[in-house]
Design a protein around this motif. Structure first.
Motif, short mmCIF file in Angstrom:
data_model
loop_
_atom_site.label_atom_id
_atom_site.label_comp_id
_atom_site.label_asym_id
_atom_site.label_seq_id
_atom_site.Cartn_x
_atom_site.Cartn_y
_atom_site.Cartn_z
N LEU A 115 0.85 -1.18 0.00
CA LEU A 115 0.00 0.00 0.00
C LEU A 115 0.89 1.24 0.00
O LEU A 115 1.36 1.70 1.03
N SER A 116 1.15 1.76 -1.20
CA SER A 116 2.01 2.92 -1.36
C SER A 116 1.22 4.20 -1.11
O SER A 116 -0.01 4.20 -1.10
N PRO A 117 1.93 5.33 -0.91
CA PRO A 117 1.22 6.62 -0.75
C PRO A 117 0.31 6.95 -1.92
O PRO A 117 -0.77 7.49 -1.74
N ALA A 118 0.75 6.61 -3.15
CA ALA A 118 -0.08 6.89 -4.33
C ALA A 118 -1.36 6.05 -4.29
O ALA A 118 -2.44 6.54 -4.61
N LEU A 120 -2.79 4.88 -1.59
CA LEU A 120 -3.61 5.40 -0.50
C LEU A 120 -4.36 6.65 -0.94
O LEU A 120 -5.55 6.83 -0.63
N ALA A 121 -3.66 7.50 -1.71
CA ALA A 121 -4.31 8.72 -2.22
C ALA A 121 -5.43 8.37 -3.19
O ALA A 121 -6.53 8.95 -3.14
N GLY A 122 -5.17 7.41 -4.06
CA GLY A 122 -6.19 6.99 -5.02
C GLY A 122 -7.40 6.39 -4.33
O GLY A 122 -8.54 6.68 -4.68
N LEU A 123 -7.15 5.54 -3.33
CA LEU A 123 -8.25 4.92 -2.60
C LEU A 123 -9.07 5.97 -1.84
O LEU A 123 -10.30 5.88 -1.77
N SER A 124 -8.39 6.96 -1.30
CA SER A 124 -9.09 8.02 -0.56
C SER A 124 -9.98 8.83 -1.50
O SER A 124 -11.13 9.14 -1.17
N LEU A 125 -9.45 9.17 -2.68
CA LEU A 125 -10.25 9.91 -3.66
C LEU A 125 -11.45 9.08 -4.12
O LEU A 125 -12.57 9.59 -4.25
N GLY A 260 -18.98 13.25 -7.85
CA GLY A 260 -18.48 11.93 -7.46
C GLY A 260 -17.72 11.26 -8.58
O GLY A 260 -16.67 10.65 -8.36
N ALA A 261 -18.25 11.36 -9.80
CA ALA A 261 -17.57 10.77 -10.95
C ALA A 261 -16.20 11.40 -11.17
O ALA A 261 -15.22 10.71 -11.49
N THR A 262 -16.10 12.71 -10.98
CA THR A 262 -14.82 13.40 -11.13
C THR A 262 -13.79 12.87 -10.13
O THR A 262 -12.63 12.62 -10.48
N LEU A 263 -14.22 12.66 -8.89
CA LEU A 263 -13.30 12.13 -7.87
C LEU A 263 -12.89 10.70 -8.17
O LEU A 263 -11.72 10.33 -8.01
N ILE A 264 -13.83 9.88 -8.64
CA ILE A 264 -13.51 8.50 -8.96
C ILE A 264 -12.55 8.42 -10.15
O ILE A 264 -11.59 7.64 -10.15
N VAL A 265 -12.79 9.24 -11.17
CA VAL A 265 -11.88 9.29 -12.32
C VAL A 265 -10.50 9.76 -11.88
O VAL A 265 -9.48 9.20 -12.29
N ALA A 266 -10.44 10.77 -11.03
CA ALA A 266 -9.16 11.27 -10.52
C ALA A 266 -8.42 10.17 -9.76
O ALA A 266 -7.20 10.01 -9.90
N ALA A 267 -9.18 9.39 -8.97
CA ALA A 267 -8.57 8.28 -8.24
C ALA A 267 -7.97 7.26 -9.19
O ALA A 267 -6.84 6.79 -9.00
N LEU A 269 -6.97 7.73 -12.27
CA LEU A 269 -5.82 8.29 -12.97
C LEU A 269 -4.58 8.30 -12.08
O LEU A 269 -3.46 8.04 -12.54
N VAL A 270 -4.76 8.60 -10.80
CA VAL A 270 -3.64 8.57 -9.85
C VAL A 270 -3.06 7.17 -9.78
O VAL A 270 -1.84 6.97 -9.83
N LEU A 271 -3.93 6.17 -9.68
CA LEU A 271 -3.47 4.78 -9.57
C LEU A 271 -2.81 4.30 -10.85
O LEU A 271 -1.76 3.66 -10.81
N PHE A 272 -3.40 4.61 -12.00
CA PHE A 272 -2.82 4.17 -13.27
C PHE A 272 -1.50 4.86 -13.54
O PHE A 272 -0.57 4.25 -14.08
#
Length: 286
Positions: A115-118, A120-125, A260-267, A269-272
């Motif tokens: 579980l990397s910081p990236a 964790l950030a993606g999961l939070s978003l 909500g869709a914007t946050l999920i897409v951002a999440a 993109l962070v993970l990918f």
């Protein structure tokens, strides 16, 4: 570039299948439609696999893993069709596309991935986006939970796919999914049986034809571009869903859905982006 174009087309066209299912759900059970989609797609894919692979149109190894993946896939499809019959396409798709984010969390728990910081950030978003769509404590359509449950089932499908050490032939895998999915869904189809009107036959055929077309486009895309490049394009499906929802059903996504869709897409993109970075570094030093 060719792979990106093919994947974009596939993701834009895929919501057409969901739109057809939503329209047909006025007169037919979504559970019957899930079976019909597998049957219609199988009638397209199986002959092609037979033509290419002869007497071995299905995978011959890891059949248990293929069956488990298919179970998760048909569960996701059934829950999703139940959702789109009750809520706008864009809302259902936004909730369903939480699957890639959920898959990362499952991979950490089930596969022991770090579980990397990236991550964790993606999961939070992603979690924040889900909460915005669900609106806990406020007015919430229960069918949204069906869409999230579909996303969870699809996340398990993604993890099950990842656990397979080697990828099977894509065409054989698709043929197996169609046929096994139709068999698995037969009991619920019989329990919710309805006879399509003559004018609906084209639409039922479209469920399979368009679905198969999108799968073939995706397969062709992955042969031309890296998965890390194509993966974020799954979110293009949101655009197609919004367009189909607006022009076919007069649906306008609400502010909560858009936020909500914007946050999920951002999440996603962070993970990918995080997944793509390690693959890019060696090529820069080569």
């Amino acid at each position: 570039m060719g792979g990106v174009i093919l994947m974009t087309i596939a993701m834009l066209v895929l919501p057409v299948v969901d739109g057809i299912a939503k329209y047909l759900s006025h007169d037919h059970s979504p559970l019957f439609l899930s079976w019909a989609r597998c049957v219609a797609a199988g009638l397209v894919v199986l002959p092609v696999s037979l033509a290419v692979h002869g007497t071995r149109p299905f995978p011959t190894a890891r059949l248990g893993s293929h069956l488990l993946r298919t179970v998760f896939l048909v569960l996701a499809m059934s829950l999703y069709y139940l959702a789109v019959a009750r809520i706008p396409l864009a809302t259902a798709t936004s909730a369903y596309l939480s699957a890639p984010v959920i898959a990362v969390a499952l991979a950490v728990v089930m596969l022991g991935e770090r579980l990397s910081p990236a991550k964790l950030a993606g999961l939070s978003l992603g979690f924040a986006g889900a909460m915005v769509i669900v609106r806990p404590g406020g007015a919430m359509e229960p069918a949204i939970l069906l869409a999230f449950a579909a996303g969870l089932a699809f996340a398990f499908y993604l993890v099950a796919t990842r656990r397979m050490a080697q990828a099977e032939d894509a065409l054989k895998t698709l043929a197996f999914q169609c046929v096994a999915g139709a068999v698995l869904l037969t009991p619920q189809a019989v329990a919710n049986w309805s006879v399509p009107a003559r004018a609906e036959i084209v639409l039922f055929a479209g469920l399979g034809l368009v679905s198969a077309l999108c799968h073939f486009l995706s397969i062709a895309a992955f042969r031309r571009a890296e998965a890390s490049v194509l993966a974020p394009l799954v979110y293009v499906e949101l655009i197609g869903a919004a367009l189909i929802g607006y022009f076919a059903f007069g649906e306008i996504p609400g502010r909560a859905t858009l936020a909500g869709a914007t946050l999920i897409v951002a999440a996603g993109l962070v993970l990918f982006r995080r997944e793509r970075r390690p693959a890019a570094e060696p090529s820069e030093t080569a």
